[in-house]
Write a protein that holds these residues in place. Structure first.
Motif, PDB file in Angstrom:
ATOM      1  N   PHE A  88       0.831  -1.209   0.000  1.00 13.50           N
ATOM      2  CA  PHE A  88       0.000   0.000   0.000  1.00 13.50           C
ATOM      3  C   PHE A  88       0.865   1.258   0.000  1.00 13.50           C
ATOM      4  O   PHE A  88       0.648   2.183  -0.788  1.00 13.50           O
ATOM      5  N   LEU A  89       1.864   1.300   0.883  1.00 12.24           N
ATOM      6  CA  LEU A  89       2.750   2.462   0.937  1.00 12.24           C
ATOM      7  C   LEU A  89       3.542   2.634  -0.355  1.00 12.24           C
ATOM      8  O   LEU A  89       3.730   3.750  -0.837  1.00 12.24           O
ATOM      9  N   LYS A  90       3.977   1.529  -0.927  1.00  9.45           N
ATOM     10  CA  LYS A  90       4.742   1.577  -2.176  1.00  9.45           C
ATOM     11  C   LYS A  90       3.870   2.120  -3.315  1.00  9.45           C
ATOM     12  O   LYS A  90       4.327   2.936  -4.115  1.00  9.45           O
ATOM     13  N   SER A  91       2.602   1.705  -3.367  1.00  5.54           N
ATOM     14  CA  SER A  91       1.721   2.171  -4.438  1.00  5.54           C
ATOM     15  C   SER A  91       1.360   3.644  -4.257  1.00  5.54           C
ATOM     16  O   SER A  91       1.173   4.367  -5.240  1.00  5.54           O
ATOM     17  N   ILE A  92       1.273   4.096  -3.007  1.00  9.95           N
ATOM     18  CA  ILE A  92       0.976   5.512  -2.767  1.00  9.95           C
ATOM     19  C   ILE A  92       2.138   6.379  -3.216  1.00  9.95           C
ATOM     20  O   ILE A  92       1.966   7.367  -3.929  1.00  9.95           O
ATOM     21  N   PHE A  93       3.340   6.029  -2.801  1.00  8.00           N
ATOM     22  CA  PHE A  93       4.486   6.858  -3.118  1.00  8.00           C
ATOM     23  C   PHE A  93       4.985   6.664  -4.547  1.00  8.00           C
ATOM     24  O   PHE A  93       5.767   7.460  -5.044  1.00  8.00           O
ATOM     25  N   PHE A  94       4.524   5.637  -5.211  1.00  4.47           N
ATOM     26  CA  PHE A  94       4.912   5.408  -6.594  1.00  4.47           C
ATOM     27  C   PHE A  94       4.300   6.461  -7.509  1.00  4.47           C
ATOM     28  O   PHE A  94       4.951   6.949  -8.434  1.00  4.47           O
ATOM     29  N   SER A  95       3.062   6.791  -7.261  1.00  3.12           N
ATOM     30  CA  SER A  95       2.378   7.780  -8.103  1.00  3.12           C
ATOM     31  C   SER A  95       1.955   8.963  -7.230  1.00  3.12           C
ATOM     32  O   SER A  95       0.833   9.022  -6.753  1.00  3.12           O
ATOM     33  N   ARG A  96       2.860   9.879  -7.016  1.00  3.33           N
ATOM     34  CA  ARG A  96       2.584  11.029  -6.147  1.00  3.33           C
ATOM     35  C   ARG A  96       1.556  11.978  -6.761  1.00  3.33           C
ATOM     36  O   ARG A  96       0.785  12.595  -6.056  1.00  3.33           O
ATOM     37  N   SER A  97       1.558  12.097  -8.069  1.00  2.00           N
ATOM     38  CA  SER A  97       0.589  13.002  -8.693  1.00  2.00           C
ATOM     39  C   SER A  97      -0.836  12.502  -8.470  1.00  2.00           C
ATOM     40  O   SER A  97      -1.744  13.298  -8.223  1.00  2.00           O
ATOM     41  N   VAL A  98      -1.043  11.196  -8.538  1.00  2.00           N
ATOM     42  CA  VAL A  98      -2.364  10.634  -8.280  1.00  2.00           C
ATOM     43  C   VAL A  98      -2.749  10.861  -6.820  1.00  2.00           C
ATOM     44  O   VAL A  98      -3.889  11.205  -6.504  1.00  2.00           O
ATOM     45  N   MET A  99      -1.799  10.699  -5.923  1.00  2.00           N
ATOM     46  CA  MET A  99      -2.066  10.913  -4.510  1.00  2.00           C
ATOM     47  C   MET A  99      -2.440  12.374  -4.242  1.00  2.00           C
ATOM     48  O   MET A  99      -3.393  12.659  -3.512  1.00  2.00           O
ATOM     49  N   ILE A 100      -1.731  13.296  -4.865  1.00  2.00           N
ATOM     50  CA  ILE A 100      -2.023  14.717  -4.663  1.00  2.00           C
ATOM     51  C   ILE A 100      -3.398  15.064  -5.223  1.00  2.00           C
ATOM     52  O   ILE A 100      -4.175  15.789  -4.597  1.00  2.00           O
ATOM     53  N   MET A 101      -3.742  14.535  -6.379  1.00  5.55           N
ATOM     54  CA  MET A 101      -5.057  14.804  -6.958  1.00  5.55           C
ATOM     55  C   MET A 101      -6.170  14.217  -6.089  1.00  5.55           C
ATOM     56  O   MET A 101      -7.219  14.839  -5.906  1.00  5.55           O
ATOM     57  N   ASN A 102      -5.949  13.028  -5.537  1.00  6.56           N
ATOM     58  CA  ASN A 102      -6.948  12.431  -4.652  1.00  6.56           C
ATOM     59  C   ASN A 102      -7.137  13.265  -3.389  1.00  6.56           C
ATOM     60  O   ASN A 102      -8.268  13.496  -2.950  1.00  6.56           O
ATOM     61  N   LEU A 103      -6.038  13.724  -2.800  1.00  8.82           N
ATOM     62  CA  LEU A 103      -6.139  14.551  -1.603  1.00  8.82           C
ATOM     63  C   LEU A 103      -6.830  15.878  -1.888  1.00  8.82           C
ATOM     64  O   LEU A 103      -7.651  16.349  -1.091  1.00  8.82           O
ATOM     65  N   LEU A 104      -6.515  16.490  -3.021  1.00 10.40           N
ATOM     66  CA  LEU A 104      -7.192  17.732  -3.392  1.00 10.40           C
ATOM     67  C   LEU A 104      -8.683  17.504  -3.625  1.00 10.40           C
ATOM     68  O   LEU A 104      -9.519  18.314  -3.204  1.00 10.40           O
ATOM     69  N   GLY A 105      -9.019  16.430  -4.281  1.00 10.56           N
ATOM     70  CA  GLY A 105     -10.431  16.122  -4.528  1.00 10.56           C
ATOM     71  C   GLY A 105     -11.209  15.882  -3.251  1.00 10.56           C
ATOM     72  O   GLY A 105     -12.321  16.388  -3.082  1.00 10.56           O
ATOM     73  N   ILE A 106     -10.613  15.138  -2.335  1.00  8.96           N
ATOM     74  CA  ILE A 106     -11.280  14.876  -1.061  1.00  8.96           C
ATOM     75  C   ILE A 106     -11.400  16.163  -0.255  1.00  8.96           C
ATOM     76  O   ILE A 106     -12.440  16.419   0.367  1.00  8.96           O
ATOM     77  N   SER A 107     -10.374  17.006  -0.272  1.00  7.22           N
ATOM     78  CA  SER A 107     -10.419  18.274   0.463  1.00  7.22           C
ATOM     79  C   SER A 107     -11.511  19.185  -0.084  1.00  7.22           C
ATOM     80  O   SER A 107     -12.271  19.790   0.689  1.00  7.22           O
ATOM     81  N   ILE A 108     -11.602  19.282  -1.383  1.00 11.66           N
ATOM     82  CA  ILE A 108     -12.645  20.115  -1.991  1.00 11.66           C
ATOM     83  C   ILE A 108     -14.024  19.567  -1.683  1.00 11.66           C
ATOM     84  O   ILE A 108     -14.947  20.312  -1.350  1.00 11.66           O
ATOM     85  N   ALA A 109     -14.190  18.251  -1.765  1.00 12.37           N
ATOM     86  CA  ALA A 109     -15.487  17.646  -1.488  1.00 12.37           C
ATOM     87  C   ALA A 109     -15.918  17.887  -0.043  1.00 12.37           C
ATOM     88  O   ALA A 109     -17.073  18.251   0.225  1.00 12.37           O
ATOM     89  N   PHE A 110     -15.015  17.715   0.905  1.00 13.00           N
ATOM     90  CA  PHE A 110     -15.364  17.949   2.303  1.00 13.00           C
ATOM     91  C   PHE A 110     -15.674  19.421   2.566  1.00 13.00           C
ATOM     92  O   PHE A 110     -16.580  19.735   3.333  1.00 13.00           O
ATOM     93  N   SER A 111     -14.939  20.325   1.936  1.00 12.21           N
ATOM     94  CA  SER A 111     -15.226  21.743   2.148  1.00 12.21           C
ATOM     95  C   SER A 111     -16.588  22.120   1.569  1.00 12.21           C
ATOM     96  O   SER A 111     -17.318  22.920   2.161  1.00 12.21           O
ATOM     97  N   ILE A 112     -16.962  21.538   0.450  1.00 12.18           N
ATOM     98  CA  ILE A 112     -18.286  21.794  -0.121  1.00 12.18           C
ATOM     99  C   ILE A 112     -19.373  21.257   0.793  1.00 12.18           C
ATOM    100  O   ILE A 112     -20.403  21.912   1.013  1.00 12.18           O
ATOM    101  N   VAL A 113     -19.169  20.089   1.357  1.00 11.97           N
ATOM    102  CA  VAL A 113     -20.149  19.511   2.277  1.00 11.97           C
ATOM    103  C   VAL A 113     -20.324  20.406   3.501  1.00 11.97           C
ATOM    104  O   VAL A 113     -21.444  20.648   3.956  1.00 11.97           O
TER     105      VAL A 113
END
Length: 103
Positions: free
Chosen positions: A8-33
């Motif tokens: 799990f840790l290896k897959s997260i750090f392997f694709s940092r751009s995907v991780m950053i986009m997921n974190l941004l998406g979740i942050s925006i979604a929670f702020s909208i809620v």
């Protein structure tokens, strides 16, 4: 279990751009809620502190600048005219408000 965690840790750090986009998406979604929840709470509890809250209303006027701009303040003669000639208006007050633009 350790191998799954390492994978799990290896897959997260392997694709940092995907991780950053997921974190941004979740942050925006929670702020909208949160914003929608605050607005909903405000709309459902506005003027509920008064005993006659179900009989309180506000008259808005359309601005001459555009049809999507609503103003809560109307000219005093118009308010008095409406209050005198409408039987369902028991009393009225004049409040300075803000202009709202619908989108």
């Amino acid at each position: 279990m350790k191998t799954l965690f390492k994978l799990f840790l290896k897959s997260i750090f392997f694709s940092r751009s995907v991780m950053i986009m997921n974190l941004l998406g979740i942050s925006i979604a929670f702020s909208i809620v949160v914003v929608v929840a605050f607005q909903l709470k405000y709309e459902l509890t506005f003027d509920k502190s008064y005993d006659t809250h179900d009989r309180i209303s506000q008259i808005d006027g359309i601005s001459p600048l555009g049809t999507d701009i609503y103003m809560p303040n109307l000219p005093r003669p118009l308010i008095e005219y409406l209050a005198e000639r409408t039987s369902s208006i028991e009393s009225f007050g004049i409040v300075m408000g803000r202009v709202t633009r619908l989108r």
